[in-house]
Design a protein around this motif. Structure first.
Motif, PDB file in Angstrom:
ATOM      1  N   ILE A   1     -23.671  15.609  -0.240  1.00 21.99           N
ATOM      2  CA  ILE A   1     -23.000  15.914  -1.506  1.00 21.99           C
ATOM      3  C   ILE A   1     -22.913  14.612  -2.305  1.00 21.99           C
ATOM      4  O   ILE A   1     -23.233  14.556  -3.483  1.00 21.99           O
ATOM      5  N   VAL A   2     -22.470  13.581  -1.632  1.00 18.48           N
ATOM      6  CA  VAL A   2     -22.370  12.225  -2.199  1.00 18.48           C
ATOM      7  C   VAL A   2     -22.624  11.240  -1.065  1.00 18.48           C
ATOM      8  O   VAL A   2     -22.257  11.505   0.081  1.00 18.48           O
ATOM      9  N   MET A   3     -23.246  10.112  -1.397  1.00 18.61           N
ATOM     10  CA  MET A   3     -23.325   8.987  -0.463  1.00 18.61           C
ATOM     11  C   MET A   3     -22.790   7.766  -1.185  1.00 18.61           C
ATOM     12  O   MET A   3     -23.008   7.621  -2.389  1.00 18.61           O
ATOM     13  N   ALA A   4     -22.152   6.900  -0.445  1.00 19.53           N
ATOM     14  CA  ALA A   4     -21.702   5.651  -1.062  1.00 19.53           C
ATOM     15  C   ALA A   4     -21.888   4.513  -0.076  1.00 19.53           C
ATOM     16  O   ALA A   4     -21.711   4.684   1.131  1.00 19.53           O
TER      17      ALA A   4
ATOM     18  N   VAL B   1     -24.234   4.344  -5.163  1.00 23.83           N
ATOM     19  CA  VAL B   1     -23.867   5.744  -4.942  1.00 23.83           C
ATOM     20  C   VAL B   1     -25.138   6.595  -5.021  1.00 23.83           C
ATOM     21  O   VAL B   1     -25.946   6.416  -5.935  1.00 23.83           O
ATOM     22  N   GLY B   2     -25.281   7.518  -4.061  1.00 25.26           N
ATOM     23  CA  GLY B   2     -26.434   8.415  -4.057  1.00 25.26           C
ATOM     24  C   GLY B   2     -26.022   9.853  -4.248  1.00 25.26           C
ATOM     25  O   GLY B   2     -24.851  10.217  -4.081  1.00 25.26           O
ATOM     26  N   ALA B   3     -26.985  10.689  -4.601  1.00 28.92           N
ATOM     27  CA  ALA B   3     -26.820  12.138  -4.775  1.00 28.92           C
ATOM     28  C   ALA B   3     -25.934  12.493  -5.964  1.00 28.92           C
ATOM     29  O   ALA B   3     -25.451  13.616  -6.064  1.00 28.92           O
TER      30      ALA B   3
ATOM     31  N   GLY C   1     -21.096  15.324   3.524  1.00 28.82           N
ATOM     32  CA  GLY C   1     -21.525  16.701   3.260  1.00 28.82           C
ATOM     33  C   GLY C   1     -20.514  17.681   3.824  1.00 28.82           C
ATOM     34  O   GLY C   1     -19.431  17.291   4.255  1.00 28.82           O
ATOM     35  N   SER C   2     -20.896  18.964   3.835  1.00 27.03           N
ATOM     36  CA  SER C   2     -19.940  20.008   4.225  1.00 27.03           C
ATOM     37  C   SER C   2     -19.906  20.299   5.713  1.00 27.03           C
ATOM     38  O   SER C   2     -19.199  21.189   6.153  1.00 27.03           O
ATOM     39  N   ARG C   3     -20.745  19.614   6.490  1.00 32.03           N
ATOM     40  CA  ARG C   3     -20.630  19.794   7.927  1.00 32.03           C
ATOM     41  C   ARG C   3     -20.959  18.467   8.597  1.00 32.03           C
ATOM     42  O   ARG C   3     -21.392  17.528   7.940  1.00 32.03           O
ATOM     43  N   ARG C   4     -20.796  18.428   9.916  1.00 32.57           N
ATOM     44  CA  ARG C   4     -20.859  17.153  10.598  1.00 32.57           C
ATOM     45  C   ARG C   4     -22.287  16.612  10.710  1.00 32.57           C
ATOM     46  O   ARG C   4     -22.518  15.429  10.517  1.00 32.57           O
TER      47      ARG C   4
ATOM     48  N   ARG D   1     -18.244  16.031  -7.311  1.00 37.42           N
ATOM     49  CA  ARG D   1     -19.033  14.852  -6.927  1.00 37.42           C
ATOM     50  C   ARG D   1     -18.457  13.581  -7.567  1.00 37.42           C
ATOM     51  O   ARG D   1     -18.411  12.530  -6.941  1.00 37.42           O
ATOM     52  N   ARG D   2     -18.027  13.700  -8.814  1.00 38.21           N
ATOM     53  CA  ARG D   2     -17.450  12.532  -9.483  1.00 38.21           C
ATOM     54  C   ARG D   2     -16.228  12.019  -8.717  1.00 38.21           C
ATOM     55  O   ARG D   2     -16.096  10.831  -8.445  1.00 38.21           O
ATOM     56  N   THR D   3     -15.348  12.972  -8.403  1.00 33.39           N
ATOM     57  CA  THR D   3     -14.130  12.588  -7.685  1.00 33.39           C
ATOM     58  C   THR D   3     -14.475  12.008  -6.319  1.00 33.39           C
ATOM     59  O   THR D   3     -13.951  10.960  -5.923  1.00 33.39           O
ATOM     60  N   ALA D   4     -15.362  12.702  -5.611  1.00 34.39           N
ATOM     61  CA  ALA D   4     -15.685  12.264  -4.260  1.00 34.39           C
ATOM     62  C   ALA D   4     -16.381  10.905  -4.277  1.00 34.39           C
ATOM     63  O   ALA D   4     -16.156  10.068  -3.397  1.00 34.39           O
ATOM     64  N   ALA D   5     -17.213  10.683  -5.301  1.00 37.88           N
ATOM     65  CA  ALA D   5     -17.908   9.394  -5.370  1.00 37.88           C
ATOM     66  C   ALA D   5     -16.897   8.259  -5.456  1.00 37.88           C
ATOM     67  O   ALA D   5     -17.013   7.230  -4.781  1.00 37.88           O
TER      68      ALA D   5
END
Lengths: 278, 906
Positions: A187-190, A209-211, A178-181, A259-263
């Protein structure tokens, strides 16, 4: 009946069969949905059912009681294949949430960003559903039927998560992003789990993959393509086509494209996490 | 009844078993140390321990705690005898406003029970679920790490040595025991509860239906008030000439969350009321959601007389900008945009009011009691003397608690009903209805010659000021005065406009438009330095503003300008950081390290307007010194700083001074807590008052001005040239406040208004600073890991270095949020899980360097520092990102989505 906090499962199931009633375990989803309001609806509080809190082996399965909290899961003695689940456990909210939030509640709330789902998909988890009329067991994929929808009947309680021991081999890894710690809605989970044979090749693989879809997805095409590869080649194998079934959305946290890229990046890192497991 | 055990005592709790534990603790048991910041489990302020485990009490039904053991913050200390953890918090300055402190203490206590000697990482993970908006977390981490072996007690400094020493906050103990009284902590059980009916639409007209029928049909509802019930004028605004905001909207609403009706009644009934059933018919209309839409020729006009929806324009210009830019060797043209930023203090707006005869007493979390009094009186049609504003402890303000929020509703209900009333905004209500930082579109053209000297800057800023004026004129006027930064130009022009939209009112937020303009200026400077082939820090040093040079408004200071010293203080860090980054980037792929720097200046006090403060101090017949402290302490430490100043001016121990809190009936008007003015302006007033008191006492016994005061029981001893004189305080007729001797000091900095070209002397002093950020960009994910921020600030003189560092660390944390994650989207991020503020894991090591330029106008040389600390953070982060990846992010926040787009655009 306003508030019931029964001490036995039988009593709880009886209440479920007789009343239209909201079920509360940790309360970490229930109360926030009612912020700023007095809570005045019929509620079944499950936390008195100590029998649903246990984590342990049961024949050839690991049984995680629905009321097991994230803190309990994080500290439980579980095989390496469940390490992804334990990594997820310490990323659910803050400590206060982990101390009371339950795995059963996480699944029943069925958010696309539920932290528990990808790690459980890695270990072929099922859920045990009970009612006065009996018990049924559904694979997690069958239980989670859509965006915030489950196959739970109105008279049923989710009583346990069941993990076949044979599905807990190898090493697993989970990344919540996500965007913070801390205190993040993903945003994405894998997550990934790899079983590596003696010759160094991948004998079994799970990737989830989640989210990025209404319900977290397993990347089965990738799992197939990983079989037989050298473990070190796993991350390099990931291609866009392996993520085609994802349907991410634009929201306040990220764009769908992002999200696609990050996944894809996170799947690679989760695979690396399995290989480089200490 | 439910039997639970709280802090070792058995208690019986009535009511529904589904009640939130937080509500039971606060309302039934009076344990108001447990705070409620969101009721959604997002902030952790309400954390308590149940059977040894940390839980959020706002998500815990009391019914399940039968025979359970609850520990709250009140259970950590023994009365005012603090635990070692609490003492460590106090000494480290880990509590500022104090509203997150109970949650932090509970989380830390749970950790220390499990791990007696935790590592920094373990502290961070254990406290990760509790949000703080003031401290920047670093002092909290330090306090927890030091707690296990915290010995204490550093003694307070000797008489005359308080200024410059790290004394603990004078109001700290109450913040650590949970006994400090915040806006929602005043009311007792009999108070009626107020809730507000608000617009769900950005723009609509409406007709309210059968109110009497509604009251009759809803058990426990006692009254409903609408715009017609406002006895005085139904509008308010912090700047009288622009006051335009209705207390309760009349027939039309201009932003989502705008109030249309007040519903009052018995607490339980009002709490369970579904306000969606309030009788109102809405007619939604197309809104103007951005300045672009509002400026379009076919846009509706939000306010008659404000043509094109422009609230105000600002201008500062010197010299021939176009000529100078045309003649420059290099010109950079760059534009940036920044979003709404929510203050996100952990304490939502709250207060309590009671009518006493023909007077109204309002207890409320506010930054500006005297302005509140004036405005409430006008709204109620009362003389200001009929209104008492009693500020409670303020759980964070940052500018938004300068505007009225709950005050008029409290006044209406208490006045008409003659019963005590209370109100607390929900988190989403707080977010949708109160002011925000202005979104800004900021553009610069800036030029330099090949020798590295700046030539000219042309700045254009367009600010979304939302539906009502609030502090929009201040932002539009302050930004152009500062937009060039603390640098020297041949020519300069800055024009701004504040544009109305159907968005929440934008108002004051730490920096009044300067953080937004600094993003454009400081980021453009990096592009300029690169184009010139110059080191970015050297470029700033070469062009740094110094004493003797004219400011952008033509003002010249002879001294008190420490900007160059701030930049020079960064030089050794800069060299090291660049080397380390180069080495890192030479050996890795996938991650890029970057280093960024930015400078700042900020004028202390109002912009070219009168800005007085008065402070009273006296001696009671008992021999205690009493400071009438009207400068509201919102966590920044005004009470401590002013006490330190008074102690040294009197030549006595800090412990000899008692304080009477701000209260419009009792304390003189010290002005508002804003614009980084209290240390400078009220500090001078306090110094004048204490000096006067000392002088009066010396004169009373004929001692010389070198005499030394000693306050004893019922008397004052004056030691002078070997002799001892005595003043019998009981022999003096006490005044109305019961004081034997009293003095009042006032201070109003000499400034001048700006002329038609924005030229003049708007501030008596400026503070300066420079910050350097080191970070790593993950180029595959577009994420940023902050490694370290080095912050050098010219604070004139650090009256209390711990408090100054607290301002630096807290400002930097907000700057981190501004740069990387914060973006308020009306209707979409009205909670603390969609609106992200930094957590304890998001603030890196901060190295504070205090530059003491000893300002001739400041008390003991001190300047303000509160807002300065945020200004440079975002541009220094953005510059470090650009250094790492070679491309600029021009739209804030630099979220992963935007950063990855920038990386992919290379």
């Amino acid at each position: 009946m306003q508030y019931a906090n029964p001490a036995t499962l039988a009593k709880a199931l009886e209440l479920m069969s007789q009343h239209d009633i909201s079920v509360v375990a940790g309360g970490t989803d229930f109360y926030p949905a009612r912020a700023g309001r007095t809570v005045d609806e019929p509620v079944l509080d499950l936390t008195g059912l100590s029998e649903l809190g246990n984590i342990g082996a049961s024949g050839d399965r690991i049984r995680i009681g629905a009321l097991a909290t994230w803190t309990e899961i994080a500290h439980a003695a579980l095989p390496d294949g469940c390490r992804a689940l334990q990594q997820a456990a310490v990323e659910v909210g803050g400590r206060q949430i982990q101390n009371v939030g339950t795995i059963g509640g996480n699944l029943c709330n069925s958010s696309p960003a539920a932290d528990g789902v990808p790690p459980l998909l890695l270990v072929d988890a099922s859920v045990e559903l009970m009612s006065v009329s009996g018990v049924r067991t559904l694979r997690l994929e069958e239980f989670l039927v859509g965006y915030r929808r489950t196959a739970l009947r109105s008279d049923e309680l989710l009583t346990a998560v069941l993990i076949p021991r044979e599905a807990t081999g190898g090493h697993s890894a989970f990344i919540k992003f996500g965007s913070r710690r801390h205190l993040v809605i993903s945003i994405v989970m894998a997550g990934a789990r790899l079983v590596v044979a003696d010759d160094g090749t991948i004998a079994d693989a799970r990737v989830a993959v989640g989210a990025c879809s209404p319900v977290a997805e397993r990347l089965e095409a990738l799992e197939q393509d990983l079989l037989g590869l050298a473990a070190g080649e796993a991350a390099g194998c990931v291609a866009n086509r392996h993520l085609e079934m994802l349907s991410p959305i634009d929201d306040v946290r990220a764009s769908a494209d992002y999200r696609r890229t990050a996944a894809r990046v996170l799947v690679k890192r989760a695979l690396d996490g399995c290989v480089m497991h200490p | 009844m439910i039997a639970i055990r709280v802090n070792g005592a058995d208690v019986q709790v009535g009511g529904s078993r589904l009640r939130r534990l937080s509500d039971v603790l606060r309302a039934d048991l009076g344990l108001t140390g447990t705070k409620v910041g969101c009721e959604t489990g997002d902030c952790g302020a309400c954390a308590v321990m149940v059977d040894g485990a940390l839980v959020n009490s706002c998500t815990t039904p009391v019914g399940r705690l039968e025979a359970g053991n609850v520990t709250t913050v009140e259970g950590l200390s023994n009365g005012d005898t603090l635990s070692s953890l609490q003492r460590s918090f106090l000494r480290h300055g880990a509590a500022q406003c104090g509203v997150c402190t109970p949650g932090m203490l509970m989380a830390a206590t749970a950790l220390l029970q499990e791990i007696p000697q935790p590592s920094e990482r373990q502290v961070e993970e254990a406290l990760g679920g509790v949000l703080c908006r003031c401290t920047g977390y670093r002092k909290i981490i330090a306090a927890v790490l030091a707690a296990p072996e915290f010995a204490e007690d550093e003694m307070d400094p000797p008489a005359g040595k308080a200024v410059g020493s790290r004394v603990a906050r004078v109001d700290g103990v109450a913040k650590l025991t949970g006994s400090d009284v915040f806006g929602d902590d005043v009311a007792t059980a009999e108070a009626l509860l107020i809730r507000i009916v608000r617009s769900p639409f950005h723009r609509a007209s409406f007709v309210i239906g059968d109110v009497d029928g509604y009251v009759a049909a809803n058990h426990g509802v006692i009254a409903v008030f609408t715009s017609g019930d406002v006895p005085g004028r139904n509008w308010f605004g912090v700047i009288p000439a622009f006051a335009d905001q209705p207390v309760l909207a009349e027939a039309q609403v201009r932003h989502r969350g705008e109030p249309i009706a007040v519903v009052v009644g018995e607490r339980d009934s009002i709490q369970s009321l579904d306000l969606d059933l309030f009788p109102v018919e809405w007619d939604e209309k197309p809104p103007a959601m951005s300045p672009e839409e509002a400026l379009a020729p076919d846009s509706h006009l939000l306010h008659e007389g404000r043509d094109e929806n422009v609230l105000v324009r600002g201008l500062v210009r010197r010299g021939d900008v176009d000529g100078a830019l045309a003649a420059s060797d290099v010109v950079i043209d760059a534009s940036y945009s920044t979003p709404f930023i929510e203050h996100a203090y952990i304490e939502p707006e709250a207060g309590h009011a009671v009518r006493i005869g023909d007077r109204l007493e309002i207890n409320v979390a506010t930054q500006t009691p005297h302005m509140d009094r004036t405005e409430v009186a006008a709204i109620m049609g009362l003389d200001p003397s009929a209104v008492i504003i009693r500020p409670t402890a303020v759980g964070g303000g940052f500018g938004s608690k300068l505007d009225l929020s709950v005050q008029p509703f409290l006044a209406l209900a208490a006045w008409y009903l003659g019963r005590p009333v209370r109100i607390t905004y929900t988190r989403s209500e707080s977010m949708m209805s109160t002011t925000k930082r202005h979104p800004a579109e900021v553009s610069v053209r800036v030029g330099a010659d090949s020798d590295g000297s700046l030539t000219a800057m042309d700045f254009v800023g367009r600010f979304d000021t939302g539906a009502y004026a609030s502090w929009g004129p201040t932002v539009a006027n302050r930004a152009p005065v500062h937009a060039g930064g603390p640098y020297v130009y041949e020519a300069y022009r800055a024009s701004t406009m504040a544009v109305h939209t159907n968005q929440p009112p934008s108002g004051a937020f730490r920096g009044f438009g300067v953080p937004q303009s600094a993003v454009a200026q400081e980021c453009a400077f990096d592009e300029l330095a690169d184009a010139l082939g110059m080191d970015r820090l050297a470029f700033r040093l070469r062009n740094a503003f110094t004493a003797g040079q004219p400011t952008l408004t033509g003002q010249v200071f002879d001294s008190g300008v420490g900007f160059k010293e701030c930049l020079e203080a960064l030089e050794p860090h800069w060299g090291r950081a660049l080397e380390e980054a180069a080495e890192f980037n030479g050996t890795r792929s996938g991650k890029r390290r970057g280093v960024g720097v930015a400078g700042l200046w900020y004028g202390c006090g109002n912009t070219g307007l009168p800005n007085p403060s008065s402070i009273k101090i006296g001696v009671a017949p008992t021999g205690r010194v009493v400071l009438y402290q009207g400068a509201v302490d919102i966590g920044q430490g005004a009470s401590t700083v002013l006490s330190q100043i008074c102690a040294d001016a009197l030549g006595v121990d800090l412990g000899a001074i008692d304080r009477v809190g701000a209260d419009t009936d009792t304390t003189p008007d010290a002005g508002k807590t804003s614009a980084s003015r209290q240390t400078f302006i009220s500090g001078n007033a306090a110094h004048a008052a204490a000096s006067e008191l000392r002088s009066t006492l010396l004169v009373m016994v004929g001692a010389s001005q070198k005499g030394r005061l000693e306050f004893r029981s019922n008397r004052v001893l004056v030691h002078d040239q070997g002799k001892v004189f005595e003043i019998d305080l009981t022999s003096l007729a006490p005044d109305a406040d019961g004081l034997a001797v009293v003095a009042v000091g006032s201070f109003d900095p000499v400034t001048s208004g700006l002329d038609e070209n924005g030229q003049g002397s708007p501030y008596a002093i400026y503070g300066f600073g420079a910050q350097m950020t080191e970070l790593v960009v993950d180029v595959d994910l577009g994420t940023v890991e902050l490694l370290r921020i080095v912050a050098a600030h010219d604070v004139g003189r650090a009256i209390n270095p711990t408090l100054v560092e607290g301002q630096i660390e807290g400002g930097i944390a907000q700057g981190i949020g501004f740069a990387l994650m914060e973006e308020y989207l009306p209707g979409r991020s009205e909670n603390l899980h969609d609106y992200l503020i930094p957590t304890i894991g998001d603030v890196p090591e901060i190295v504070s360097i205090l530059i003491e330029s000893n300002d001739p106008l400041g008390p003991y040389g001190a300047k303000g520092v509160g807002e300065h600390t945020l200004v440079a953070t975002a541009p220094s982060i953005l510059n470090a990102i650009r250094d790492a990846i070679g491309v600029s992010v021009r739209r804030l926040p630099a979220s992963p989505t935007r950063l990855l787009e920038a990386i992919e655009s290379r």
